[in-house]
Design a protein around this motif. Structure first.
Motif, PDB file in Angstrom:
ATOM      1  N   GLN A  72       0.847  -1.196   0.000  1.00 45.36           N
ATOM      2  CA  GLN A  72       0.000   0.000   0.000  1.00 45.36           C
ATOM      3  C   GLN A  72       0.883   1.247   0.000  1.00 45.36           C
ATOM      4  O   GLN A  72       2.011   1.231   0.491  1.00 45.36           O
ATOM      5  N   HIS A  73       0.313   2.343  -0.544  1.00 45.92           N
ATOM      6  CA  HIS A  73       1.008   3.626  -0.522  1.00 45.92           C
ATOM      7  C   HIS A  73       0.562   4.388   0.730  1.00 45.92           C
ATOM      8  O   HIS A  73      -0.634   4.620   0.953  1.00 45.92           O
ATOM      9  N   LEU A  74       1.514   4.792   1.545  1.00 41.53           N
ATOM     10  CA  LEU A  74       1.209   5.441   2.816  1.00 41.53           C
ATOM     11  C   LEU A  74       0.901   6.918   2.600  1.00 41.53           C
ATOM     12  O   LEU A  74       1.659   7.629   1.937  1.00 41.53           O
ATOM     13  N   ASN A  75      -0.198   7.349   3.186  1.00 40.07           N
ATOM     14  CA  ASN A  75      -0.547   8.776   3.136  1.00 40.07           C
ATOM     15  C   ASN A  75      -0.151   9.492   4.420  1.00 40.07           C
ATOM     16  O   ASN A  75       0.393  10.595   4.384  1.00 40.07           O
ATOM     17  N   SER A  76      -0.416   8.863   5.570  1.00 39.88           N
ATOM     18  CA  SER A  76      -0.091   9.520   6.835  1.00 39.88           C
ATOM     19  C   SER A  76      -0.017   8.487   7.938  1.00 39.88           C
ATOM     20  O   SER A  76      -0.460   7.343   7.778  1.00 39.88           O
ATOM     21  N   CYS A  77       0.564   8.909   9.077  1.00 38.93           N
ATOM     22  CA  CYS A  77       0.707   8.038  10.241  1.00 38.93           C
ATOM     23  C   CYS A  77       0.355   8.858  11.484  1.00 38.93           C
ATOM     24  O   CYS A  77       0.922   9.942  11.696  1.00 38.93           O
ATOM     25  N   ILE A  78      -0.532   8.364  12.307  1.00 37.17           N
ATOM     26  CA  ILE A  78      -0.996   9.102  13.483  1.00 37.17           C
ATOM     27  C   ILE A  78      -0.956   8.179  14.689  1.00 37.17           C
ATOM     28  O   ILE A  78      -1.394   7.028  14.617  1.00 37.17           O
ATOM     29  N   ARG A  79      -0.431   8.692  15.788  1.00 33.26           N
ATOM     30  CA  ARG A  79      -0.394   7.911  17.019  1.00 33.26           C
ATOM     31  C   ARG A  79      -1.804   7.753  17.563  1.00 33.26           C
ATOM     32  O   ARG A  79      -2.596   8.687  17.590  1.00 33.26           O
ATOM     33  N   ARG A  80      -2.122   6.571  18.016  1.00 31.64           N
ATOM     34  CA  ARG A  80      -3.453   6.286  18.565  1.00 31.64           C
ATOM     35  C   ARG A  80      -3.474   6.648  20.048  1.00 31.64           C
ATOM     36  O   ARG A  80      -2.605   6.238  20.819  1.00 31.64           O
ATOM     37  N   ARG A  81      -4.448   7.412  20.438  1.00 31.82           N
ATOM     38  CA  ARG A  81      -4.580   7.813  21.840  1.00 31.82           C
ATOM     39  C   ARG A  81      -5.001   6.620  22.678  1.00 31.82           C
ATOM     40  O   ARG A  81      -5.820   5.798  22.271  1.00 31.82           O
ATOM     41  N   THR A  82      -4.457   6.505  23.872  1.00 34.45           N
ATOM     42  CA  THR A  82      -4.725   5.350  24.734  1.00 34.45           C
ATOM     43  C   THR A  82      -6.163   5.307  25.226  1.00 34.45           C
ATOM     44  O   THR A  82      -6.683   4.236  25.529  1.00 34.45           O
ATOM     45  N   ASP A  83      -6.792   6.484  25.305  1.00 35.42           N
ATOM     46  CA  ASP A  83      -8.172   6.485  25.800  1.00 35.42           C
ATOM     47  C   ASP A  83      -9.172   6.089  24.724  1.00 35.42           C
ATOM     48  O   ASP A  83     -10.363   5.952  24.981  1.00 35.42           O
ATOM     49  N   SER A  84      -8.698   5.913  23.490  1.00 35.75           N
ATOM     50  CA  SER A  84      -9.603   5.557  22.403  1.00 35.75           C
ATOM     51  C   SER A  84      -9.567   4.070  22.081  1.00 35.75           C
ATOM     52  O   SER A  84     -10.334   3.611  21.238  1.00 35.75           O
ATOM     53  N   ILE A  85      -8.686   3.314  22.724  1.00 33.79           N
ATOM     54  CA  ILE A  85      -8.566   1.887  22.452  1.00 33.79           C
ATOM     55  C   ILE A  85      -8.013   1.217  23.695  1.00 33.79           C
ATOM     56  O   ILE A  85      -7.283   1.836  24.487  1.00 33.79           O
ATOM     57  N   ASP A  86      -8.385  -0.040  23.893  1.00 39.05           N
ATOM     58  CA  ASP A  86      -7.958  -0.730  25.100  1.00 39.05           C
ATOM     59  C   ASP A  86      -6.605  -1.422  24.941  1.00 39.05           C
ATOM     60  O   ASP A  86      -6.223  -2.241  25.766  1.00 39.05           O
ATOM     61  N   CYS A 108      -0.358   1.561  20.098  1.00 39.79           N
ATOM     62  CA  CYS A 108      -1.088   1.545  18.825  1.00 39.79           C
ATOM     63  C   CYS A 108      -0.883   2.847  18.051  1.00 39.79           C
ATOM     64  O   CYS A 108      -0.636   3.912  18.617  1.00 39.79           O
ATOM     65  N   PHE A 109      -0.968   2.721  16.746  1.00 38.06           N
ATOM     66  CA  PHE A 109      -0.984   3.897  15.872  1.00 38.06           C
ATOM     67  C   PHE A 109      -1.751   3.524  14.615  1.00 38.06           C
ATOM     68  O   PHE A 109      -1.908   2.347  14.274  1.00 38.06           O
ATOM     69  N   ASP A 110      -2.225   4.558  13.932  1.00 41.99           N
ATOM     70  CA  ASP A 110      -3.026   4.359  12.729  1.00 41.99           C
ATOM     71  C   ASP A 110      -2.249   4.852  11.526  1.00 41.99           C
ATOM     72  O   ASP A 110      -1.568   5.891  11.577  1.00 41.99           O
ATOM     73  N   ILE A 111      -2.330   4.112  10.444  1.00 41.32           N
ATOM     74  CA  ILE A 111      -1.752   4.573   9.179  1.00 41.32           C
ATOM     75  C   ILE A 111      -2.881   4.687   8.167  1.00 41.32           C
ATOM     76  O   ILE A 111      -3.795   3.864   8.130  1.00 41.32           O
ATOM     77  N   GLU A 112      -2.791   5.724   7.364  1.00 41.94           N
ATOM     78  CA  GLU A 112      -3.808   5.951   6.338  1.00 41.94           C
ATOM     79  C   GLU A 112      -3.216   5.581   4.996  1.00 41.94           C
ATOM     80  O   GLU A 112      -2.214   6.153   4.551  1.00 41.94           O
ATOM     81  N   VAL A 113      -3.811   4.572   4.365  1.00 43.02           N
ATOM     82  CA  VAL A 113      -3.407   4.162   3.029  1.00 43.02           C
ATOM     83  C   VAL A 113      -4.551   4.477   2.088  1.00 43.02           C
ATOM     84  O   VAL A 113      -5.511   5.162   2.462  1.00 43.02           O
ATOM     85  N   VAL A 114      -4.425   3.996   0.873  1.00 39.48           N
ATOM     86  CA  VAL A 114      -5.436   4.333  -0.135  1.00 39.48           C
ATOM     87  C   VAL A 114      -6.810   3.826   0.301  1.00 39.48           C
ATOM     88  O   VAL A 114      -7.000   2.616   0.501  1.00 39.48           O
ATOM     89  N   GLU A 115      -7.732   4.745   0.517  1.00 33.55           N
ATOM     90  CA  GLU A 115      -9.152   4.489   0.764  1.00 33.55           C
ATOM     91  C   GLU A 115      -9.450   3.775   2.075  1.00 33.55           C
ATOM     92  O   GLU A 115     -10.563   3.324   2.299  1.00 33.55           O
ATOM     93  N   ARG A 116      -8.472   3.648   2.978  1.00 39.15           N
ATOM     94  CA  ARG A 116      -8.805   3.039   4.257  1.00 39.15           C
ATOM     95  C   ARG A 116      -7.751   3.387   5.296  1.00 39.15           C
ATOM     96  O   ARG A 116      -6.639   3.835   4.967  1.00 39.15           O
ATOM     97  N   CYS A 117      -8.143   3.162   6.550  1.00 37.79           N
ATOM     98  CA  CYS A 117      -7.264   3.413   7.686  1.00 37.79           C
ATOM     99  C   CYS A 117      -6.995   2.080   8.368  1.00 37.79           C
ATOM    100  O   CYS A 117      -7.910   1.297   8.633  1.00 37.79           O
ATOM    101  N   VAL A 118      -5.736   1.816   8.668  1.00 39.90           N
ATOM    102  CA  VAL A 118      -5.324   0.548   9.264  1.00 39.90           C
ATOM    103  C   VAL A 118      -4.879   0.810  10.691  1.00 39.90           C
ATOM    104  O   VAL A 118      -4.056   1.697  10.940  1.00 39.90           O
TER     105      VAL A 118
END
Length: 726
Positions: free
Chosen positions: A316-330, A334-344
């Protein structure tokens, strides 16, 4: 006591004593017959055992031939090449021995078994047939005699005359059988002295020929064995040095915990857990991920290690990378990467691992690398502290040189301090920038290229580095000249100072595997210090030619037939041509001497080869090239003046002709010559001589660039361009 003789006259008497003596001969004949039977049986067993042994050795030899060494790294040292080739040499040696054994086995039946069987059947068998005939005629004669003696005297005269004629006839037949049997049994007893022993002698002669062949092969194999022992010792030394470095790297990586980022082709790679949606909820699956920052390509491959499973790649081609906040997931890390048409949604292995991934993907998490520097010996540390304090004093208060008290500082402490200082430099003495160039230079198969390329690279070092390197190599050269006492050969010094003067900027196992080539660089510098280049090259031609020949020509085809006990040495053809890297000549020609203030130059020719010695076989031999076929050198021979590089200026066409370039005599004429320079022999077949020495009986040697000469009653080799002819 021997057998009694059988007289022919006794055959007529046929006395009990005659019969007793005849019986002794018959017993001995039976004993001989049984012995020959057992000997034939044992001989057949021996031949069968030899065949089985030969088959086992051939199978063992084939296993050696089929095995192929695989070394770590993209290139092998000359030692490793020779060691890898050794199994094939061993196989060829065993095959040569087995050829002679097969010849022995093939001849054994004709030489031993057949003659013994023939003697037993024809001679002893004939004697037994004679005995049967003798016994038959004896019984018949004495039966007829008893009948004849029982006749009455009142019988008719004609009947008595007929009986007398018959008994005379039977008596003559009995006498003939007795005489023939006595003759035959004594003939066999005499024949066994030579017809029985000759086959055994012929078999033993074949056996001795086989053993002598092994003796000759051992003599021929001895030079190669000695060379291989040097290769093995050098490899062992390199292994000990490399092993220590790899262990240190392993400890550093172990202590680095999760913040360590190993160098590789990817900006970042490793295992990550990726959140995947399933019908009954979400699961975290482990994937091996790679990321290339230049192209921003993020690749995930499933890591389920199941037999028969297929690996699935997701690029996949990476668009962006964002750290996942601890209060949003147990989950943590964790961190989220945004690729073409979806977030992983991705989970790293640890907090530090997440920081590394985010830094590689231009995330916001900073990364802080940790570095661990090992401690040093306390006494060495005190020495280094004293030296640095001395250097910080004002010039008016401190002498130019610092005297070290031998009672306080022993040699081991001083040398350890020197090595520690050189190792702890922010950049090695031979620089990171030129490290790969030095390594590639000594990986070449061309010996001349190695020396010339190392010379050219030394010229590229910063001025201060060259000065320091010159001082150090000069000292190491002096140390190596006393190797018989201190055991510090050029090879050993290379093992010690290779990792000290050179090191890769990347701390990887692959880089550690190149330490053996770092050692070769240092060996070349030490060996060629303070030596004229042409002399070094001619010495290398001679020694390298002998080394490349492997001192044994088992793999060169069928071996020539021999006379009786001629233990000759089978050497490679001295006139064999070698491949030369012609592209090196214009590149390295006339490089200025980096350590000489006069700016002397050297030139490289295809026919020249670097210095080599039996002290350091690892630096100079390769399987693909051998010394080139050259005549006398066309360059003037000069003594170098304390420099890492060699002063060999080419004479101008308009200038005076150097006496060193005088035409050498041919082999048919022996002339006198005078030494232009002094020379110290490095091998037993060379001559040591001072400047001005007079030589007699000088004529060209089979080794290019060398002459055969007599000096002070001793005959040996001298460098051709060290002398001028009268």
């Amino acid at each position: 006591m021997g057998l009694p003789a059988l007289e022919f006259s006794d055959s007529f008497l046929d006395s009990p004593d005659f019969r007793e003596r005849l019986k002794c001969h018959e017993i001995e004949l039976d004993r001989t017959n049984k012995f020959i039977k057992e000997l034939i049986k044992d001989g057949n067993m021996l031949i069968s055992a030899l065949k089985n042994l030969s088959a086992a050795v051939q199978k063992f030899s084939q296993s050696l031939q089929d095995f192929q060494f695989e070394c770590i790294g993209d290139a092998e040292t000359d030692d490793e090449i020779n060691i890898a080739q050794s199994f094939k040499e061993f196989s060829q040696l065993l095959n040569t021995v087995e050829e002679e054994r097969r010849r022995l086995i093939q001849n054994a039946d004709d030489v031993l078994i057949t003659p013994l069987e023939k003697f037993r059947k024809e001679q002893i068998g004939a004697a037994k047939e004679g005995k049967k005939k003798f016994d038959k005629e004896t019984e018949k004669y004495y039966t007829v005699l008893e009948k004849h003696l029982s006749l009455s005297s009142r019988k008719k005269e004609s009947l008595l005359q007929e009986a007398d004629t018959q008994i005379n006839k039977e008596r003559q037949i009995f006498y003939d059988a007795s005489l023939e049997y006595v003759f035959k049994i004594q003939e066999v007893q005499e024949r066994k002295k030579f017809e029985f022993v000759e086959p055994l002698l012929a078999f033993l002669q074949g056996l001795f020929t086989f053993y002598h062949e092994g003796y000759e092969l051992a003599h021929e194999f001895d030079p190669y064995k000695q060379q291989l022992q040097f290769n093995l010792q050098n490899t062992r030394n390199n292994f000990e040095s490399t092993r220590q470095e790899v262990e240190n790297l392993m400890r550093r990586i172990r202590s680095a915990e999760q913040d360590f980022k190993a160098p590789g082709q990817w900006t970042m790679e490793g295992f990550l857990y990726v959140q995947e949606k399933r019908p009954l909820g979400c699961t975290w699956s482990r994937h091996y991920c790679t990321y290339e920052k230049g192209t921003k390509m993020f690749t995930m491959s499933n890591s389920e290690f199941k037999s028969g499973g297929k690996q699935v790649l997701n690029v996949q081609h990476l668009n962006s990378c964002i750290r996942r906040r601890t209060d949003s997931i147990d989950k943590r890390f964790c961190f989220d990467i945004e690729v073409v048409e979806r977030c992983v949604h991705i989970m790293a292995l640890s907090e530090s691992n997440r920081r590394l991934w985010m830094e590689a993907m231009d995330g916001k998490e900073p990364v802080r690398a940790t570095t661990q520097i090992g401690g040093v010996n306390s006494k060495v540390q005190r020495l280094m502290t004293s030296v640095f304090v001395h250097l910080t004093l004002p010039a008016a208060k401190a002498p130019a040189d610092m005297d070290l008290d031998p009672d306080t500082w022993d040699n081991k402490t001083i040398t350890s301090g020197l090595k520690n200082y050189l190792r702890c430099l922010a950049e090695p003495l031979m620089t990171y920038r030129l490290h790969k160039d030095f390594i590639m230079a000594v990986k070449s198969d061309d010996q001349n290229y190695r020396v010339c390329a190392v010379h050219a690279l030394v010229h590229k070092l910063p001025e201060k580095n060259k000065e320091m390197l010159d001082i150090l190599i000069k000292h190491l050269h002096v140390v190596s000249t006393h190797s018989q006492k201190n055991l510090m050969t050029v090879s050993n010094l290379g093992v010690i100072f290779g990792p000290t003067l050179m090191r890769s900027q990347e701390e990887t196992v692959a880089a550690m595997m190149n330490i053996k080539f770092q050692n070769i660089v240092v060996e070349i510098l030490i060996e060629n210090y303070d030596k004229p280049q042409s002399h070094s090259q001619s010495r290398a031609s001679a020694s390298a030619s002998a080394r490349r020949s492997k001192a044994i020509c088992l793999s060169s085809g069928s071996r020539k037939s021999r006379g009786l006990y001629p233990p000759t040495l089978c050497l490679a053809d001295a006139d064999s041509e070698c491949l030369q890297k012609q592209t090196l000549v214009p590149l390295l020609e006339c490089q200025p001497n980096p350590f000489s203030p006069s700016g002397d130059t050297f030139s490289s020719s295809p026919s020249s080869t670097p210095m080599g010695s039996m002290e350091s076989l690892s630096s100079h031999s390769s399987e693909q090239n051998s010394c080139s076929k050259t005549g006398s050198p066309s360059r003037t021979k000069h003594k170098a003046s304390g420099s890492l590089c060699w002063t060999t200026p080419s004479p101008s066409s308009n200038g005076p002709k150097s006496p060193a370039c005088t035409t050498s005599p041919d082999s048919s004429s022996k002339e006198d010559a005078k030494a232009l320079f002094s020379c110290q022999a490095e091998h037993s077949h060379e001559l040591s001589f001072p400047q001005g020495a007079h030589f007699s009986n000088v004529y060209p040697s089979v080794e290019p660039g060398w002459l055969q000469a007599t000096y002070e009653g001793k005959t040996g080799l001298i460098p051709e361009n060290y002398v001028a002819f009268f």
